[in-house]
Design a protein around this motif. Sequence first.
Motif, PDB file in Angstrom:
ATOM      1  N   THR A   1      47.206  42.307  36.626  1.00  0.00           N
ATOM      2  CA  THR A   1      45.894  42.018  37.443  1.00  0.00           C
ATOM      3  C   THR A   1      44.984  43.289  36.706  1.00  0.00           C
ATOM      4  OG1 THR A   1      47.255  42.324  39.637  1.00  0.00           O
ATOM      5  CG2 THR A   1      44.916  43.147  39.731  1.00  0.00           C
ATOM      6  N   SER A   2      45.288  44.010  35.842  1.00  0.00           N
ATOM      7  CA  SER A   2      44.472  44.909  35.030  1.00  0.00           C
ATOM      8  C   SER A   2      43.726  43.837  33.895  1.00  0.00           C
ATOM      9  CB  SER A   2      45.055  46.035  34.241  1.00  0.00           C
ATOM     10  OG  SER A   2      45.613  46.764  35.310  1.00  0.00           O
ATOM     11  N   THR A   3      44.695  43.055  33.367  1.00  0.00           N
ATOM     12  CA  THR A   3      44.263  42.210  32.374  1.00  0.00           C
ATOM     13  C   THR A   3      43.327  41.193  32.924  1.00  0.00           C
ATOM     14  OG1 THR A   3      46.559  42.692  31.204  1.00  0.00           O
ATOM     15  CG2 THR A   3      45.059  40.672  30.586  1.00  0.00           C
ATOM     16  N   PHE A   4      43.593  40.790  34.104  1.00  0.00           N
ATOM     17  CA  PHE A   4      42.902  39.661  34.647  1.00  0.00           C
ATOM     18  C   PHE A   4      41.633  40.297  34.938  1.00  0.00           C
ATOM     19  CE2 PHE A   4      41.198  38.050  38.837  1.00  0.00           C
ATOM     20  CZ  PHE A   4      41.064  36.544  38.233  1.00  0.00           C
ATOM     21  N   VAL A   5      41.327  41.547  35.650  1.00  0.00           N
ATOM     22  CA  VAL A   5      40.073  41.976  35.727  1.00  0.00           C
ATOM     23  C   VAL A   5      39.322  42.137  34.327  1.00  0.00           C
ATOM     24  CG1 VAL A   5      38.838  44.261  36.546  1.00  0.00           C
ATOM     25  CG2 VAL A   5      40.574  43.191  37.999  1.00  0.00           C
ATOM     26  N   LEU A   6      39.819  42.846  33.536  1.00  0.00           N
ATOM     27  CA  LEU A   6      39.309  42.986  31.921  1.00  0.00           C
ATOM     28  C   LEU A   6      38.883  41.419  31.390  1.00  0.00           C
ATOM     29  CD1 LEU A   6      41.678  45.568  30.405  1.00  0.00           C
ATOM     30  CD2 LEU A   6      39.509  46.062  31.148  1.00  0.00           C
ATOM     31  N   SER A   7      39.748  40.519  31.855  1.00  0.00           N
ATOM     32  CA  SER A   7      39.383  39.117  31.278  1.00  0.00           C
ATOM     33  C   SER A   7      37.899  38.638  32.039  1.00  0.00           C
ATOM     34  CB  SER A   7      40.354  38.103  31.536  1.00  0.00           C
ATOM     35  OG  SER A   7      40.408  37.847  32.875  1.00  0.00           O
ATOM     36  N   LEU A   8      37.696  38.982  33.147  1.00  0.00           N
ATOM     37  CA  LEU A   8      36.663  38.646  34.030  1.00  0.00           C
ATOM     38  C   LEU A   8      35.463  39.102  33.543  1.00  0.00           C
ATOM     39  CD1 LEU A   8      37.844  38.690  37.729  1.00  0.00           C
ATOM     40  CD2 LEU A   8      37.496  36.661  36.317  1.00  0.00           C
ATOM     41  N   PHE A   9      35.442  40.463  32.697  1.00  0.00           N
ATOM     42  CA  PHE A   9      34.282  40.994  32.042  1.00  0.00           C
ATOM     43  C   PHE A   9      34.171  40.550  30.689  1.00  0.00           C
ATOM     44  CE2 PHE A   9      35.017  43.804  35.645  1.00  0.00           C
ATOM     45  CZ  PHE A   9      33.783  44.121  36.297  1.00  0.00           C
ATOM     46  N   GLY A  10      35.088  39.723  30.213  1.00  0.00           N
ATOM     47  CA  GLY A  10      34.900  39.430  28.860  1.00  0.00           C
ATOM     48  C   GLY A  10      35.622  40.216  27.947  1.00  0.00           C
ATOM     49  N   TRP A  11      36.465  41.252  28.181  1.00  0.00           N
ATOM     50  CA  TRP A  11      37.078  42.267  27.321  1.00  0.00           C
ATOM     51  C   TRP A  11      38.478  41.923  27.019  1.00  0.00           C
ATOM     52  CZ3 TRP A  11      35.663  46.991  30.861  1.00  0.00           C
ATOM     53  CH2 TRP A  11      34.050  47.341  30.844  1.00  0.00           C
ATOM     54  N   VAL A  12      38.926  40.658  27.017  1.00  0.00           N
ATOM     55  CA  VAL A  12      39.995  40.023  26.460  1.00  0.00           C
ATOM     56  C   VAL A  12      39.681  39.068  25.616  1.00  0.00           C
ATOM     57  CG1 VAL A  12      42.365  39.284  27.065  1.00  0.00           C
ATOM     58  CG2 VAL A  12      41.288  40.751  28.528  1.00  0.00           C
ATOM     59  N   ASP A  13      40.266  38.884  24.389  1.00  0.00           N
ATOM     60  CA  ASP A  13      40.056  38.064  23.650  1.00  0.00           C
ATOM     61  C   ASP A  13      41.210  37.512  22.775  1.00  0.00           C
ATOM     62  OD1 ASP A  13      40.053  39.502  21.232  1.00  0.00           O
ATOM     63  OD2 ASP A  13      37.986  39.833  21.404  1.00  0.00           O
ATOM     64  N   SER A  14      41.517  36.533  21.997  1.00  0.00           N
ATOM     65  CA  SER A  14      42.637  36.040  21.390  1.00  0.00           C
ATOM     66  C   SER A  14      43.103  37.032  20.106  1.00  0.00           C
ATOM     67  CB  SER A  14      42.680  34.849  21.033  1.00  0.00           C
ATOM     68  OG  SER A  14      41.598  34.428  20.227  1.00  0.00           O
ATOM     69  N   ARG A  15      41.932  37.667  19.769  1.00  0.00           N
ATOM     70  CA  ARG A  15      42.024  38.329  18.288  1.00  0.00           C
ATOM     71  C   ARG A  15      42.925  39.600  18.367  1.00  0.00           C
ATOM     72  NH1 ARG A  15      36.213  39.751  17.133  1.00  0.00           N
ATOM     73  NH2 ARG A  15      36.142  39.629  19.562  1.00  0.00           N
ATOM     74  N   ARG A  16      43.959  39.687  17.402  1.00  0.00           N
ATOM     75  CA  ARG A  16      44.994  40.602  17.296  1.00  0.00           C
ATOM     76  C   ARG A  16      44.448  42.051  17.145  1.00  0.00           C
ATOM     77  NH1 ARG A  16      49.878  38.249  18.857  1.00  0.00           N
ATOM     78  NH2 ARG A  16      50.075  36.021  18.430  1.00  0.00           N
ATOM     79  N   LYS A  17      43.662  42.146  16.186  1.00  0.00           N
ATOM     80  CA  LYS A  17      43.386  43.322  15.357  1.00  0.00           C
ATOM     81  C   LYS A  17      42.228  44.040  16.284  1.00  0.00           C
ATOM     82  CE  LYS A  17      44.254  41.676  10.982  1.00  0.00           C
ATOM     83  NZ  LYS A  17      44.841  42.443   9.717  1.00  0.00           N
TER      84      LYS A  17
END
Length: 182
Positions: free
Chosen positions: A153-169
């Motif tokens: 759920t934390s990751t979901f909320v962060l993804s809604l704000f655009g704070w999750v992406d596929s870059r590993r670094k």
Amino acid sequence: MSSVPINQPARAIEWHLPSKRRVGMSALITGESAIFTIFVVAYVFYLGKSLTGPTPQQVLEVPILGTICLLSSSLTIMRAEKAIEEERMASFTLWLAATITLAAAFLTGTALEWKKLIYHDGLTISTNLFGTTFYSLVGLHATHVVVGLFLLTSTFVLSLFGWVDSRRKRTSLSRIRDVSLA
């Protein structure tokens, strides 16, 4: 026949530390597997050894819906992982939401099962040996799912704000830190 030693130049073998992420995840999986194995073995070992009822045969039903939710959530989280690797963030968020929904449905089913067992069947953790091992095992699993649900759920909320992406670094936290420094 005599042997003649052949001296070959020593090869320098370069060694690198393993990835901290890989070691951490391996340790987590190994530790959790050991804990679950201990609880399952205890449950199976004590199964049928309670002197008083209720017994598993009297009160337990096959958790078909819970099983479907758990197996389906494995598929939805794999789809979410594939989506984020392919940088399809909307799809990632959707699959993550589906996984969260399935986890919540599983926990709801577990809560309803416990309510029936406690109030209708009279099975508590202190009723007998079966109750103790059953609630310990299922409680451990439910706790595992609750923690996972919180993190998803934390990751979901962060993804809604655009704070999750596929870059590993560049992690979500480094993006938050960059925003706060700006």
